[in-house]
Design an enzyme around this catalytic site. Structure first.
Site, PDB file in Angstrom:
ATOM      1  N   CYS A 208       4.090  70.602  -0.274  1.00  0.00           N
ATOM      2  CA  CYS A 208       2.878  71.225   0.216  1.00  0.00           C
ATOM      3  C   CYS A 208       2.833  72.646  -0.322  1.00  0.00           C
ATOM      4  CB  CYS A 208       2.881  71.287   1.745  1.00  0.00           C
ATOM      5  SG  CYS A 208       3.026  69.676   2.529  1.00  0.00           S
TER       6      CYS A 208
ATOM      7  N   GLY B 297      -0.425  70.053  -3.586  1.00  0.00           N
ATOM      8  CA  GLY B 297      -0.921  69.105  -2.585  1.00  0.00           C
ATOM      9  C   GLY B 297      -2.385  68.836  -2.788  1.00  0.00           C
TER      10      GLY B 297
END
Ligand SMILES: Nc1ncnc2c1ncn2[C@@H]1O[C@H](COP(=O)(O)OP(=O)(O)O)[C@@H](O)[C@H]1O
Ligand SMILES: Nc1ncnc2c1ncn2[C@@H]1O[C@H](COP(=O)(O)OP(=O)(O)O)[C@@H](O)[C@H]1O
Ligand SMILES: Nc1ncnc2c1ncn2[C@@H]1O[C@H](COP(=O)(O)OP(=O)(O)O)[C@@H](O)[C@H]1O
Ligand SMILES: Nc1ncnc2c1ncn2[C@@H]1O[C@H](COP(=O)(O)OP(=O)(O)O)[C@@H](O)[C@H]1O
Ligand code: SF4
Ligand code: SF4
Ligand code: SF4
Ligand code: SF4
Ligand SMILES: [Mg+2]
Ligand SMILES: [Mg+2]
Ligand SMILES: [Mg+2]
Ligand SMILES: [Mg+2]
Lengths: 468, 468, 468, 468
Positions: free
Chosen positions: A10, A36
């Site tokens: 992420c 992401g």
């Protein structure tokens, strides 16, 4: 029942003290999009006792935020998150940043990494009465932060979690950045017109003209509030374990990590690779774009011509339809097309950053063969991937990793290449200019900096299954 | 900061043991749509240790569920919810049923009513470390149910909540229906082809051809599992306090509550009203559709002709655009248009169920005057609304209730009517054929069956504001 | 290949000379929504040589127009259209108003009705080189208007078309309203603050506080421009043939047509029906809402109590999902539920406006029987439908009309009623207070005011099929 | 009033005789996406007298087609189109392929290019009674094809149009490919499992594994039907005028045009440029991706190191939001970020394909300067753009072309570069290995192969404005 699915790579971003906090965060997430592509979100705040505003949705940053959404995201503080997941089960519910109301007021969190004791913590929390709406680690962290442990409870909560985590947390009065004591994932501090900025990668600072101040230290907790920035180091000191794969593949080439530019590291890896596995050839071609720098380093080292023989389709998102009447290897071909005449009759070295399952690499070799390449030599700018990652990178199960299952010779044979050469660990480390002890290399060498006891988790899951 | 906003009227539905549980629930919510038009949701389950499936969204039942959504909602058990809110702050996050994972496994809940001790409970829970994602009472209830209180914890949890609540709860092994000890909101049990069904109103049973078995008793907890239906009565016995306004306005006329059909009660109210406030007139017209039955009763009692002089636009949803260049009283006129010649030159009695702010009633009288009605007599089939409801009906603040602020004469004057007549409490009660002690009449007479201590809540809110 | 599908009932609206032309048209279409729920559209203009603006989409008026759409629809002139179609093949392409650029400048058109010589005209136009994008009659009319026939070409174009048509046409300098010489469909002129308004029905004037000026005459062409309103009568005079079914069912009860309020006509039809087919009974119930006024007239005439025993679900749009696991007669039941106790043990007369296929009527009778009605008497406020409509009302094929296939006794038997009674043509006409010669009654008596030669159309269609 | 806006670069694709015609076309459009990102569309057919199916929408190919859309697009024949437009006025109405019904049956068309006599033709057609719904040239062509000119009318229609056009046309019995007599735009024929394929560029054949058969000749009309492929050459022979800018920038590097691979041409242009404007430097960097090959050629020719110092953001679509609180040069920076240390202290040559307005080029130089480049030398692989394109490429107005307004020295100054060097026409032509007479070079040298008489168009537009 599968209560819990590990989260994966992420990107996080945060702004404190800027009138356009949401817009800056929008820009920042744009620059972190490669970390992401599944969901994106921003939470903003104006100050204590005013409600946080949240907008998250599935999709790319450019799809998630419309003008009116940014307008709604009022405030001088913001945290943002982009989330990656290869699995279909990922849903809006799990999109971050998460936002909750607690005994200490509102709190929002964005997380990059993976907790290795998530199941244990969750089980313990549930037994004490906590209820969970999502399956992401961030919710566990929030529950811990909300536990009534006395004064320094945020730090107490953080001490309970184990694994990889770079966090941005927004409370009613402050924004907090946290990097786990091993420093698995990157996190940096920047400055822009009196405002403070946190970002997973420095490339986001460039886009917003922010000045890169410094990296957050492993184990550092940075607290930014009206009084400025201060740091705490609440964790026991641990060995360093920065994820080597960020250098190899994951980070953007224009980011700086540990004072070294990523592209420079990759080019050096290409040179090391050339020295380790030289070959006589007419042409070096990268598998773009992740193989570009290593290929260039390789070509320069051996003084072989370099060419962009593979052409990347600019319009490849992750969302194109794969019709059921599928053309053979469409999803591989649609991304890259080969300029046949560029390789026809030549001895070609093809350089990529890594091989996971081997199917894509094989398709590239077939491509080159069909185009009439006389020889095809595969060179990979990191060592073979043989082990799972428990710290936030989403590899397939080890038994699907081609290097976990097969010898080099078998791999070469499967790919259909004339030769194959992987970089080794020492060369890879050398390319970074740092010491081996600073890195996590677990997916390459199986030495896990933070132990993962699969039995504990298995036991909990079983108890759960029998519980109700 | 407004942490908590009371929830309002809603409808709940549940099915246990039917192969098409989701589809039946979809039908059921369709029939309960009048109880909430803002959001709709269904959670289904197949049995222990299989994941619950949830689909909720903003909008009408017909908009929220597409074919593929119902297909995804697999399982033989389902609970459903429709939610009403007049405020803009209501969001998808607050849409029900809520679904969480707890120490006892998965749990989902749908709630109709309003807790009077929500702020206290929430405060206490947050102090013990609970974190909240929504602002609806259901999440408080779920936290209570998840507390580790030993064996009979569901009942222990329920005993903590005070106020009005008809609940449907789905656990891993059972579906539970709960009606608060006062019985504010309706809840009934039905049967269909061996499956059990719970519904806020019986009109939903008609639609799915289910057999109406009986009403859930005030204070009753019905547990439906593989072994059938059993009941518990865990609460201290309380006086009955069924919401009279369900008979007057809220419930659908084709439902049966306490063994009496709602339309019959409304017609009887019209007759009582006619006896209490008779008038010599040429025509009785209802304000459709809520005034229809009372108007008919009124007309029959006094033997005055009845006509549908107001025509209701069939396509009035709650979502039409109100352009800024607004036509005077557009939103009132668009719903009902008057057939002018039907009332021209006549002495007209106009009957509606209730008056809240008075603006709509006034527009109707203006309408009738402009169309040339000779006299306009306003008759209302319940007593004046002078007090707030704390049990789940969303009235405006008391100071906005016209009858709270003004004398009857002033109201008549404001409306521009020749006369005005409200039904009185005894007449209203008589129309139900039941005893006055069975009812909540608080919004009419200010006698609150469950005390609401505004100071407690105020204190908590302030502490919160200062806390962070 | 099905090149051409007849269009069906629609509503048209127009404004000339008002700063908020689009908003007024939006309101107007709202009031005409019952005439078409499939698509809606508005085209606006500011004056010569400025581009028309168009917004059309599938769906209800409330769904089609968002605030920003109305903002985009700038101009002091507007025409609007709502379109009805029961068939799935209808698409956005066919949504009206249509807008084209021609040798005379821009032109937009909205059409209510059906041309009987559409296929011939289209064939002729295509042979002369015209190309068609839609399958709606309006495009044929636009092609005719654009033909280079000299000066009075609009009128020349209009003279070519045969059938039913109420048109609103917007050119660069004017808005034109046209009603076919037979006057099949309604069209009225209104006035509002110096602006002129055209509407299919007068109920739309009420909503916007416009003054109803007069009906457009059959065969009249009204031209509204900067100089005011003037009329032309370019057609050969024809007999009048106003669609009786507008009074019976289609028009809104609050509209005025030929100086008579529609609800009054319907009530009178109910009285005529009562005189023609009286019955001894305990209760009259309408099939709401189309049966309401006739039922009331019926009840009053025979002095039988009247009640709303069928309760109409307010949230029935045309878009609800019909799950495959369908509950028996769900789509009939979901619209109306019966209050069983209201009819139990009674001799019930059920009044509706018309019976088409008979399936819905049958479901109502079954409903009443299941609820314990002692006798069920079906009364219909128009004569049996035995013939197709070629003038814009979308009935099923004649062989699917129950009265086309079966005797009254068979129908009664199929419905399961104790008796059945239809109104006759003389009674129906009497209820209107007008002369029979003024009406089209073709679907009742088979006498078609404008001949339809099915062979011509068939021949053309075949030629087409063979052509290519 | 702006009736008509020229269309711009587009891509066309067609399949005849394949069971998955729509899916292949979907793939083909994917590979042609760089030729148009604004809208995409496919029309399919099964054979004579069955309706064509059309799906077009705004957006990228991946956004426009969902699985169900492709399912609906049944048939063994298909034509597809991607459309590019930089202007906001472009709308769904103008999206292609267009589909109409004519006297000869259904017809659909996709067009790449620009007609220079569009206004004249449209005016003439409108005067003869044609009506237009769109503002794209394709509709004019369809009207011409539909004119009743006797037997060989398609060819007669085509002879009327002047300018640049590569067309795919689908009739009821055949698919026709047309390339204008000058051959401005590319169009090629391919073969796949017995089916025939047409595509703007050959890169689309690679993706679907189709065999590249040959290029369509300038002035050739290819008719593909059940009997196979045949050609007609209905046009007067003209000089060749292939758009040089396709080689320079527009076409994909992996396509083959006139038997030469585009990337090879670009690399040769870089070499020519190096010979024409050599420079002593430490580093050559491309402006990716359009500058990649020329930069590589340049670097190799002068033996200067090459590096990817600019990093391209993979997630740049054309649809990202540009917040009003805009960061300086955000839209330029977001696409490319510079690796500062890669250029710091170096003498850098930056190579791009072309300069239009100069703003982007300037931003790149500023970027390099800020990063500490010691010298910045700008090299452009085509001659200065000084003239408008009337053949389908959408340049800004000439007065906005920097080279039209300023001397080289002024441009260098504006860009802030140390030196500037453009390739010249002879070198550019040499790089193609073809004769200068084969090319359109109008935007470089002002010599227009097909005359454009601006007065004619102006006259018509004025007449229009006065007409109504
Ligand atoms: N413009 C670029 N040039 C070179 N490398 C890039 C560029 N942009 C992103 N990358 C790197 O390439 C990675 C993406 O690899 P890529 O080959 O494009 O896709 P894949 O993930 O399929 O291998 C990114 O994570 C980043 O490290
Ligand atoms: N078909 C019906 N006939 C009579 N009353 C109805 C009907 N449908 C709903 N109702 C009652 O009318 C209420 C809705 O009232 P209505 O007058 O339509 O709107 P409003 O809420 O604006 O007054 C419902 O809650 C229900 O009790
Ligand atoms: N409020 C109303 N009261 C009585 N009749 C109405 C009302 N609104 C519409 N109508 C009439 O009823 C028709 C719609 O009939 P309805 O019975 O509601 O549906 P259906 O088309 O299924 O019969 C309208 O075309 C109109 O003539
Ligand atoms: N993978 C690629 N490598 C090199 N050139 C490419 C590639 N893909 C597309 N191109 C070329 O680059 C052009 C797009 O240029 P690019 O620089 O990406 O954007 P811009 O239009 O903003 O210059 C395409 O039209 C094509 O000719
Ligand atoms: S295991 Fe590999 S991918 Fe995971 S953190 Fe360590 S180096 Fe990175
Ligand atoms: S206060 Fe009124 S509305 Fe509220 S529960 Fe009591 S009776 Fe019902
Ligand atoms: S046939 Fe019937 S529905 Fe058609 S226009 Fe005539 S009366 Fe009306
Ligand atoms: S003017 Fe330039 S861009 Fe246009 S066709 Fe000629 S070479 Fe191509
Ligand atoms: Mg890659
Ligand atoms: Mg009401
Ligand atoms: Mg009806
Ligand atoms: Mg470029």
């Amino acid at each position: 029942m599968k209560h819990h699915k590990p989260t994966h790579e992420c990107g996080v971003f945060a702004v404190f003290g800027h009138p356009n906090a949401a817009v800056l965060t929008y820009y920042g997430l744009f620059a972190l999009q490669h970390r992401g592509q599944e969901s994106a979100g921003i939470v903003t705040a104006t100050g204590p006792n005013t409600p946080f505003v949240r907008h998250v949705d599935m999709g790319l940053v450019s799809q998630v935020f419309k003008a009116e959404d940014l307008d709604r995201l009022k405030g001088t503080r913001a945290i943002g998150h982009v989330r990656y997941s290869t699995t279909g089960s990922s849903t809006l519910l799990n999109a971050q940043p998460l936002m909750f109301s607690t005994g200490r007021g509102q709190i929002a969190i964005g997380h990059n990494g993976n907790l290795v004791n998530a199941a244990v913590l969750r089980d313990e929390l549930e037994r004490r009465g906590s209820i969970f709406q999502t399956t992401v680690d961030s919710e566990i962290i929030l529950h811990l932060l909300a536990q009534p442990n006395g004064t320094s409870s945020v730090l107490a909560g953080l001490r309970r979690i184990q694994g990889a985590y770079s966090l941005v947390i927004m409370g009613e009065r402050e924004i907090i950045g946290v990097r786990d004591p091993f420093g698995f994932r990157p996190l940096s501090l920047g400055k822009l017109e009196g405002a403070w900025v946190l970002s997973s990668e420095t490339c986001a600072f460039d886009l917003i003209h922010a000045e890169f101040v410094r990296e957050i230290e492993p184990g550092e907790v940075v607290i930014i509030d009206e009084n400025g920035v201060r740091s705490e180091f609440p964790f026991r000191q641990e060995r360093r374990a920065f994820c080597m794969f960020e250098y190899v593949y994951f980070a953007r080439p224009d980011s700086i990590i540990s004072d070294i530019n990523v592209a420079r590291v990759r080019t050096a890896m290409g040179r090391e690779l050339a020295r380790l596995h030289p070959v006589e050839a007419d042409l070096v071609v990268p598998v773009p774009d992740s193989g570009n720098y290593a290929a260039l380093g390789f070509a320069e080292e051996l003084n072989i011509p370099y060419n962009h023989a593979f052409v990347r389709n600019h319009y490849i998102g992750r969302t194109f339809l794969q019709p059921t009447q599928l053309i053979r290897d469409f999803n591989v071909r649609v991304k890259l097309n080969l300029i046949k005449e560029a390789v026809h009759g030549k001895r070609v070295v093809v350089v990529d950053d890594s091989i996971v399952r081997g199917t894509t690499a094989r398709a590239r070799v077939v491509n080159l063969r069909e185009a009439g390449a006389k020889e095809v030599h595969m060179r990979i700018s990191c060592p073979p991937h043989r082990h799972a990652c428990h710290y936030g990178i989403d590899f397939p199960d080890p038994e699907k990793l081609i290097a976990n299952q097969h010898t080099l010779e078998k791999i070469r044979d499967y790919l259909g290449a004339d030769s194959i050469g992987y970089l080794d660990v020492p060369g890879m480390v050398r390319a970074t200019g740092q010491d081996e002890s600073k890195f996590c290399l677990a997916c390459f060498n199986g030495k896990y900096p933070v132990p993962v006891d699969p039995n504990v988790d298995k036991f909990i899951m079983e108890r759960r299954a029998n519980r109700s």
